[in-house]
Design a protein around this motif. Structure first.
Motif, PDB file in Angstrom:
ATOM      1  N   MET A   1     -21.341 -23.131 -11.312  1.00  0.00           N
ATOM      2  CA  MET A   1     -20.657 -22.115 -10.252  1.00  0.00           C
ATOM      3  C   MET A   1     -19.377 -22.599  -9.296  1.00  0.00           C
ATOM      4  O   MET A   1     -19.024 -23.617  -9.277  1.00  0.00           O
ATOM      5  CB  MET A   1     -22.000 -22.555  -8.854  1.00  0.00           C
ATOM      6  CG  MET A   1     -21.823 -21.675  -7.641  1.00  0.00           C
ATOM      7  SD  MET A   1     -22.948 -22.266  -6.428  1.00  0.00           S
ATOM      8  CE  MET A   1     -22.066 -23.526  -5.660  1.00  0.00           C
ATOM      9  N   SER A   2     -18.899 -21.329  -8.970  1.00  0.00           N
ATOM     10  CA  SER A   2     -17.504 -21.608  -8.306  1.00  0.00           C
ATOM     11  C   SER A   2     -17.516 -20.696  -7.134  1.00  0.00           C
ATOM     12  O   SER A   2     -17.948 -19.613  -6.894  1.00  0.00           O
ATOM     13  CB  SER A   2     -16.276 -21.064  -9.216  1.00  0.00           C
ATOM     14  OG  SER A   2     -15.340 -21.190  -8.659  1.00  0.00           O
ATOM     15  N   VAL A   3     -17.147 -21.557  -6.245  1.00  0.00           N
ATOM     16  CA  VAL A   3     -16.916 -20.828  -4.627  1.00  0.00           C
ATOM     17  C   VAL A   3     -15.609 -20.885  -4.090  1.00  0.00           C
ATOM     18  O   VAL A   3     -15.058 -21.696  -4.203  1.00  0.00           O
ATOM     19  CB  VAL A   3     -18.064 -21.417  -3.622  1.00  0.00           C
ATOM     20  CG1 VAL A   3     -17.796 -20.608  -2.376  1.00  0.00           C
ATOM     21  CG2 VAL A   3     -19.489 -21.346  -4.232  1.00  0.00           C
ATOM     22  N   THR A  25     -23.058 -30.825  -5.989  1.00  0.00           N
ATOM     23  CA  THR A  25     -22.080 -31.782  -6.747  1.00  0.00           C
ATOM     24  C   THR A  25     -21.183 -30.987  -7.579  1.00  0.00           C
ATOM     25  O   THR A  25     -21.273 -30.186  -8.318  1.00  0.00           O
ATOM     26  CB  THR A  25     -23.116 -32.359  -8.041  1.00  0.00           C
ATOM     27  OG1 THR A  25     -24.227 -32.967  -7.472  1.00  0.00           O
ATOM     28  CG2 THR A  25     -22.306 -33.363  -8.958  1.00  0.00           C
ATOM     29  N   GLY A  26     -19.741 -31.691  -7.300  1.00  0.00           N
ATOM     30  CA  GLY A  26     -18.580 -30.946  -8.019  1.00  0.00           C
ATOM     31  C   GLY A  26     -17.292 -31.438  -7.223  1.00  0.00           C
ATOM     32  O   GLY A  26     -17.410 -32.388  -6.427  1.00  0.00           O
ATOM     33  N   PHE A 134     -14.628 -24.486  -4.793  1.00  0.00           N
ATOM     34  CA  PHE A 134     -15.434 -25.321  -5.176  1.00  0.00           C
ATOM     35  C   PHE A 134     -16.110 -25.097  -6.590  1.00  0.00           C
ATOM     36  O   PHE A 134     -16.548 -24.159  -6.704  1.00  0.00           O
ATOM     37  CB  PHE A 134     -16.742 -25.559  -4.350  1.00  0.00           C
ATOM     38  CG  PHE A 134     -17.851 -26.587  -4.614  1.00  0.00           C
ATOM     39  CD1 PHE A 134     -17.541 -28.030  -4.608  1.00  0.00           C
ATOM     40  CD2 PHE A 134     -19.127 -26.219  -5.062  1.00  0.00           C
ATOM     41  CE1 PHE A 134     -18.615 -28.852  -4.907  1.00  0.00           C
ATOM     42  CE2 PHE A 134     -20.010 -27.100  -5.643  1.00  0.00           C
ATOM     43  CZ  PHE A 134     -19.739 -28.396  -5.331  1.00  0.00           C
ATOM     44  N   ASP A 135     -16.016 -26.258  -7.335  1.00  0.00           N
ATOM     45  CA  ASP A 135     -16.311 -26.080  -8.934  1.00  0.00           C
ATOM     46  C   ASP A 135     -17.539 -27.114  -9.094  1.00  0.00           C
ATOM     47  O   ASP A 135     -17.451 -28.192  -9.232  1.00  0.00           O
ATOM     48  CB  ASP A 135     -14.778 -26.269  -9.837  1.00  0.00           C
ATOM     49  CG  ASP A 135     -15.451 -26.171 -11.294  1.00  0.00           C
ATOM     50  OD1 ASP A 135     -16.402 -25.702 -11.524  1.00  0.00           O
ATOM     51  OD2 ASP A 135     -14.454 -26.493 -11.912  1.00  0.00           O
ATOM     52  N   ALA A 138     -16.983 -29.449 -12.633  1.00  0.00           N
ATOM     53  CA  ALA A 138     -15.967 -30.466 -12.544  1.00  0.00           C
ATOM     54  C   ALA A 138     -16.591 -31.815 -13.053  1.00  0.00           C
ATOM     55  O   ALA A 138     -17.688 -32.378 -12.114  1.00  0.00           O
ATOM     56  CB  ALA A 138     -15.241 -30.496 -11.519  1.00  0.00           C
ATOM     57  N   PRO A 139     -16.008 -32.590 -13.590  1.00  0.00           N
ATOM     58  CA  PRO A 139     -16.760 -34.042 -14.129  1.00  0.00           C
ATOM     59  C   PRO A 139     -16.241 -34.932 -12.860  1.00  0.00           C
ATOM     60  O   PRO A 139     -15.282 -34.888 -12.358  1.00  0.00           O
ATOM     61  CB  PRO A 139     -16.179 -34.378 -15.605  1.00  0.00           C
ATOM     62  CG  PRO A 139     -14.766 -33.472 -15.628  1.00  0.00           C
ATOM     63  CD  PRO A 139     -14.919 -32.154 -14.598  1.00  0.00           C
ATOM     64  N   MET A 140     -17.246 -35.878 -12.693  1.00  0.00           N
ATOM     65  CA  MET A 140     -16.908 -36.946 -11.983  1.00  0.00           C
ATOM     66  C   MET A 140     -15.564 -37.931 -12.330  1.00  0.00           C
ATOM     67  O   MET A 140     -15.678 -38.310 -13.435  1.00  0.00           O
ATOM     68  CB  MET A 140     -17.992 -37.937 -11.734  1.00  0.00           C
ATOM     69  CG  MET A 140     -19.132 -37.166 -10.867  1.00  0.00           C
ATOM     70  SD  MET A 140     -18.809 -36.979  -9.267  1.00  0.00           S
ATOM     71  CE  MET A 140     -18.558 -35.144  -9.113  1.00  0.00           C
TER      72      MET A 140
END
Length: 284
Positions: A1-3, A25-26, A134-135, A138-140
């Motif tokens: 999800m991308s905002v 989370t992202g 917000f992605d 995206a990995p931590m």
């Protein structure tokens, strides 16, 4: 999800609250307007959240911000940190790895996290214009993580306390004529200071912010800002306050003038009127 969105529509505290409430989370990327109207915040800031908790914040994406902070504070030399990063397991936060090796103490780890996350994120509250994205995929970045985390609301509270320029949030403040109503039961779940406690204790749903200011001897603007903080950390909500109307004695009739509205008549007027009527001549 991308905002994606604009900071002129949604402030940084509002975005953080959305991430916490949704347990997102992202990666939250924030880009200040160009040129940046407020000195202090970097043009870019990258904030990682895990289940609504902030775990890391950096000003670039090269994976070297935490290492640079370690060198700057002289906790470890450049060559040593490079070697340790190579030895750090990919699924383990760098801070916890350094703690396990005795390179860092728990107190040092907490200080690093405060400088990395709380100080950096709080500076963003001054921004009135810019973009955010917000992605959720995206990995931590384990190499940028101390292993500590904090709820987004607990970053918001100290940030708003330290905020001196409220221009970016002026139109978000609660109305002075509105009141506050406490959420939940019992004592606040978040540590608040004395003035916040005083306002929280008056959050009965019937006392307006203007009345709170008078009771506490504070400017209305100060109470509005405290209320804003308490609302954002989920301790209270803004509610309308009913305006009490003057009570009219039901035994006293109301008379109106032609074309006017009814006005209550005083008991003295009725008494004088009855005395006058008693002295009038009787008619057949």
């Amino acid at each position: 999800m991308s905002v994606v969105g604009s900071l002129s529509e949604f402030s940084v505290p509002e975005v953080l609250r959305f991430l916490q409430d949704g347990k997102k989370t992202g990666l939250l990327s924030i880009q200040a307007a160009e040129p940046n109207p407020v000195p202090g915040p970097d043009k870019f800031c990258f904030i990682w959240v895990n289940q609504g908790r902030v775990v890391s914040a950096t000003s670039r994406l090269d994976g070297r911000c935490l290492a640079a902070m370690l060198r700057h504070r002289r906790y470890v030399s450049g060559l040593t940190i490079t070697r340790l990063i190579r030895r750090c397991p990919p699924d383990m936060p760098l801070g916890l790895f350094l703690r396990s090796k005795g390179v860092l103490q728990a107190k040092q780890l907490k200080l690093l996290f405060a400088l990395q996350v709380i100080q950096q994120v709080c500076g963003l509250f001054q921004l009135s214009d810019g973009r955010f994205r917000f992605d959720s995929k995206a990995p931590m970045p384990k190499v940028e993580m101390t292993g500590l985390s904090i709820p987004a609301s607990e970053v918001t509270l100290p940030g708003l306390r330290a905020l001196k320029n409220w221009t970016a949030l002026e139109d978000k403040l609660p109305d002075p004529a509105s009141g506050l109503k406490g959420l939940g039961s019992g004592q606040p779940s978040i540590r608040i200071n004395q003035t916040e406690w005083q306002v929280w204790s008056l959050a009965d749903g019937s006392t307006s912010l203007k009345q709170m200011a008078a009771q506490l001897g504070q400017p209305v603007e100060a109470i509005q800002r405290i209320a804003f903080r308490l609302i954002f950390v989920g301790l209270v909500e803004e509610v309308p306050v009913a305006v009490a109307r003057p009570t009219v004695d039901a035994t006293v009739p109301a008379f109106s003038q032609p074309g006017g509205t009814a006005e209550p008549v005083s008991p003295n007027f009725i008494k004088n009127l009855m005395g006058y009527l008693r002295h009038l001549p009787k008619t057949s």
